[in-house]
Design an enzyme around this catalytic site. Sequence first.
Site, PDB file in Angstrom:
ATOM      1  CG  HIS A  42      -0.044   0.023   2.507  1.00  0.00           C
ATOM      2  ND1 HIS A  42       0.308  -1.134   3.170  1.00  0.00           N
ATOM      3  CD2 HIS A  42       0.557   1.040   3.203  1.00  0.00           C
ATOM      4  CE1 HIS A  42       1.075  -0.830   4.196  1.00  0.00           C
ATOM      5  NE2 HIS A  42       1.249   0.477   4.254  1.00  0.00           N
ATOM      6  CG  HIS A 128       7.061   5.232   1.869  1.00  0.00           C
ATOM      7  ND1 HIS A 128       6.504   6.293   2.558  1.00  0.00           N
ATOM      8  CD2 HIS A 128       6.948   4.165   2.687  1.00  0.00           C
ATOM      9  CE1 HIS A 128       6.105   5.882   3.734  1.00  0.00           C
ATOM     10  NE2 HIS A 128       6.342   4.592   3.849  1.00  0.00           N
TER      11      HIS A 128
HETATM   12  O1  3AM Z   1       3.725   0.772   5.535  1.00  0.00           O
HETATM   13  P1  3AM Z   1       4.168   2.206   5.578  1.00  0.00           P
HETATM   14  O2  3AM Z   1       5.638   2.374   5.592  1.00  0.00           O
HETATM   15  O3  3AM Z   1       3.503   3.050   4.554  1.00  0.00           O
HETATM   16  O4  3AM Z   1       5.259   2.804   9.075  1.00  0.00           O
HETATM   17  C1  3AM Z   1       3.892   2.488   9.277  1.00  0.00           C
HETATM   18  C2  3AM Z   1       3.224   2.026   8.011  1.00  0.00           C
HETATM   19  O5  3AM Z   1       3.668   2.803   6.942  1.00  0.00           O
HETATM   20  C3  3AM Z   1       3.130   3.741   9.580  1.00  0.00           C
HETATM   21  O6  3AM Z   1       1.803   3.443   9.225  1.00  0.00           O
HETATM   22  C4  3AM Z   1       1.780   2.443   8.220  1.00  0.00           C
HETATM   23  C5  3AM Z   1       0.872   1.312   8.628  1.00  0.00           C
HETATM   24  O7  3AM Z   1       1.298   0.752   9.832  1.00  0.00           O
HETATM   25  N1  3AM Z   1       3.242   4.140  10.978  1.00  0.00           N
HETATM   26  C6  3AM Z   1       3.293   3.343  12.054  1.00  0.00           C
HETATM   27  N2  3AM Z   1       3.385   4.087  13.178  1.00  0.00           N
HETATM   28  C7  3AM Z   1       3.411   5.382  12.789  1.00  0.00           C
HETATM   29  C8  3AM Z   1       3.497   6.631  13.477  1.00  0.00           C
HETATM   30  N3  3AM Z   1       3.572   6.687  14.804  1.00  0.00           N
HETATM   31  C9  3AM Z   1       3.331   5.409  11.378  1.00  0.00           C
HETATM   32  N4  3AM Z   1       3.320   6.560  10.683  1.00  0.00           N
HETATM   33  C10 3AM Z   1       3.412   7.705  11.395  1.00  0.00           C
HETATM   34  N5  3AM Z   1       3.485   7.752  12.748  1.00  0.00           N
END
Ligand code: 3AM
Length: 189
Positions: A42, A128
Amino acid sequence: MRLFVAVLPPERVVAELDGRVDDLKRLPDAGALRWTERAGWHLTLAFLGEVDDAVVADLGARLGRAAWRTAPFALALRGGGRFGDRALWAGVAGEAAALRLLAERVSAAGRRAGAGPGVDAGRGFHPHLTLARGRGEVGLRPFVEGLGGFSGAEWEVGELVLVRSHLPRAGLQGARPRYEPLSTWPLRT
Ligand code: 3AM
């Protein structure tokens, strides 16, 4: 529940990327990285964090309006990058400005619904698609180089998706979160 809002690439785009990821998995040290499951690939628009059940209906209505205000746009996956040696990702090409605008609208919808205000603050929006995560002990540069020249087929982003993230139980080695799409809303047609 732990929620985020995302754009999901279509299966043909996922399959193309998977072909390149297969090559990356043959590089030295690939086995030391935690590779994300292709079924969950995603592009995160906004991470909302823990959201109260009571807020989810209002959040959904606001996300629907954010989608409705946004026209469909073209996007493609292209090349790659890394967040330090912690995350390896595929990048985007095409109407990235439209993706950013949608991300801003989605974040505003989350804030107004009272869903995790400020969780995103400070990280900024960096489009990303996360492919693998490391603990910092494996250098990700060769993997980014392995994504060089990758250029996926363009698709039209036509909806946004609210996704629930089920974290694995603490201590389960190698376990990955499970992503459950809860609702989708069409962009303005
Ligand atoms: O899969 P991506 O990299 O797009 O990194 C986590 C993941 O991103 C992000 O939310 C997505 C689904 O879990 N994520 C987790 N904790 C986070 C936080 N505290 C976060 N993004 C921002 N702040």
